[in-house]
Design a protein around this motif. Structure first.
Motif, PDB file in Angstrom:
ATOM      1  N   CYS A 213       0.763  -1.152   0.020  1.00  0.00           N
ATOM      2  CA  CYS A 213      -0.105  -0.040   0.159  1.00  0.00           C
ATOM      3  C   CYS A 213       0.709   1.142  -0.075  1.00  0.00           C
ATOM      4  O   CYS A 213       0.270   2.156  -0.274  1.00  0.00           O
ATOM      5  N   HIS A 261      -3.928  -9.542   1.975  1.00  0.00           N
ATOM      6  CA  HIS A 261      -4.076  -7.806   2.364  1.00  0.00           C
ATOM      7  C   HIS A 261      -2.614  -7.539   2.449  1.00  0.00           C
ATOM      8  O   HIS A 261      -1.740  -8.233   2.557  1.00  0.00           O
ATOM      9  N   TYR A 263      -1.011  -6.333   4.689  1.00  0.00           N
ATOM     10  CA  TYR A 263      -0.197  -6.317   6.113  1.00  0.00           C
ATOM     11  C   TYR A 263       0.192  -7.604   6.822  1.00  0.00           C
ATOM     12  O   TYR A 263       0.251  -7.650   7.817  1.00  0.00           O
ATOM     13  N   SER A 280      -3.097  -6.305  10.597  1.00  0.00           N
ATOM     14  CA  SER A 280      -4.339  -5.383  10.300  1.00  0.00           C
ATOM     15  C   SER A 280      -5.024  -4.809  11.415  1.00  0.00           C
ATOM     16  O   SER A 280      -5.447  -3.625  11.503  1.00  0.00           O
ATOM     17  N   SER A 286      -4.418  -0.197  11.890  1.00  0.00           N
ATOM     18  CA  SER A 286      -5.645  -0.524  11.811  1.00  0.00           C
ATOM     19  C   SER A 286      -6.382   1.112  11.402  1.00  0.00           C
ATOM     20  O   SER A 286      -7.296   0.793  10.476  1.00  0.00           O
ATOM     21  N   VAL A 289      -6.090   0.464   7.614  1.00  0.00           N
ATOM     22  CA  VAL A 289      -7.082  -0.656   7.204  1.00  0.00           C
ATOM     23  C   VAL A 289      -8.474   0.300   6.950  1.00  0.00           C
ATOM     24  O   VAL A 289      -9.063   0.159   5.858  1.00  0.00           O
TER      25      VAL A 289
END
Length: 393
Positions: A213, A261, A263, A280, A286, A289
């Motif tokens: 990300c 994902h 993480y 996550s 968090s 997320v």
């Protein structure tokens, strides 16, 4: 079950890299300048010993050109053709001011960054290898560098001066610096109250990794922790925290971009453990997320008066997400307390999913998909590689 890939080297393997190309080749570098390229099955595709026989400290495939393999040895970088390992296709002599410890290539394949023993980070243009930037701020060995995914002009560096820095390549000064010694001292003060007399290693940073990300950073440090950072809008450092990952120094931390994902993080340490983390729910991660989650569909049917009444209530009481963001940005004590927390809370939110007792000190970890199976390739003090499946997920 663990598998051994052997006979590729005659001495300790120091680094491993994986190609994003269709063939999915891997490369490893060892003491004495040996480079070996492996297939997905662990068969040897090619071997070469580089001129000068300096230790190979980093091997990186070009993300935009998987047919190019960059290898650091001494203060030089050799460019190899992984399918034809007769010798270097190109040599960047003096790429580092001193011995190079780590390499990273940005997503567009336009820049190669090298971290060296002088503490300098040099950025080289690709192709050609011309030095276009020298970034000096580390006061000790710079051990690791990583470009931010989705932001090819942002670079993270970390070193044995216990500092993590984010650079924008347009400038020669960092956008921000985080001194992990200051962070660790505050956390250690809290822990000393719980366990008086216990000694803590300084957080010398050995490895830095960035999630796909582009906003979550993980650093493996000598204090056994993996220090986490979240980068917000304007490339600001929004929040930091840590996971107590290993009983001895943590030597490796790499995000696995191929799992469910961004993480998932794989770490290795001097305690011989290889650990898979799902981060996550960690306080640092968090909010990222939540920010990246798709917006919930709007409900219909509320009256205009009802909406006005709710909007007045919201004006009086800021939404929980905004409150958390303000605390993270404006109140360091609150952010650090949330990141450190009580030990039980840290364990609950640390997200440990798999722990492998490898047994030997970990030199390098490479998360990779092998024949469709999520795996991690481990290099240690031996001349063989060990492959573990990354399950359960």
């Amino acid at each position: 079950m663990a598998r051994q890939w052997s006979e590729g080297h005659s001495s300790s393997i120091l680094c491993v890299g994986a190609s994003s190309g269709l063939e999915g080749l891997l490369a490893s570098g060892s003491e004495g300048g040996e480079v070996t390229v492996w297939s997905q099955e662990g068969t040897i595709v090619g071997r070469v010993t580089l001129p000068g026989e300096d230790d190979c400290t980093s091997v990186v495939f070009g993300p935009a050109a998987p047919g190019q393999l960059y290898v650091s040895h001494g203060d030089a970088v050799s460019v190899l053709d992984p399918r034809n390992l007769k010798g270097p296709v190109e040599e960047f002599q003096g790429a580092g001011e001193e011995e190079i410890n780590a390499l990273t290539v940005n997503e567009t394949g336009s820049a190669l960054a090298v971290a060296d023993d002088s503490g300098a980070v040099r950025v080289l243009e690709l192709p050609g290898g011309k030095v276009c930037r020298t970034l000096r701020r580390h006061t000790n060995i710079c051990s690791s560098v990583a470009f931010r995914p989705q932001r090819p002009n942002n670079l993270l560096s970390a070193g044995l001066d216990m500092q993590v820095m984010l650079w924008g390549l347009q400038k020669t000064r960092p956008l921000w610096i985080l001194n992990l010694q200051d962070v660790a001292e505050e956390e250690d003060d809290q822990q000393q109250q719980q366990r008086p007399g216990q000694l803590f290693n300084p957080p010398l940073v050995h490895c830095v990794s960035v999630a796909s990300c582009g906003n979550i950073v993980g650093c493996a440090a000598e204090d056994g922790r993996v220090h986490l950072m979240r980068i917000g809008s304007g490339s600001k450092l929004e929040q930091q925290g840590a996971v107590k990952a290993h009983n001895q120094g943590a030597s490796q931390a790499h995000f696995a971009s191929f799992l469910s994902h961004p993480y998932w993080l794989v770490t290795g340490g001097n305690d011989g453990q290889v650990v898979l983390w799902e981060l996550s729910k960690h306080p640092v991660v968090s909010l990222e997320v939540k920010a990246s989650a798709p917006a919930a569909p709007r409900r219909k049917g509320k009256s205009k008066a009802k909406r006005k009444e709710q909007s007045r209530d919201k004006a009086k009481t800021p939404p929980k997400g905004d409150t958390e963001r303000e605390e993270a940005e404006g109140e360091d004590e609150v952010a650090e307390a949330a990141a450190a927390g009580a030990e039980e809370e840290t364990e609950e939110k640390s997200g440990l999913k798999l722990s492998i007792s490898h047994g030997d000190k970990v030199n390098w970890l490479c998360p990779v998909v092998l024949k469709g199976e999520p795996s991690v390739v481990v290099a240690d003090q031996s001349s063989s590689l060990t492959v573990y499946p990354l399950s359960p997920m």
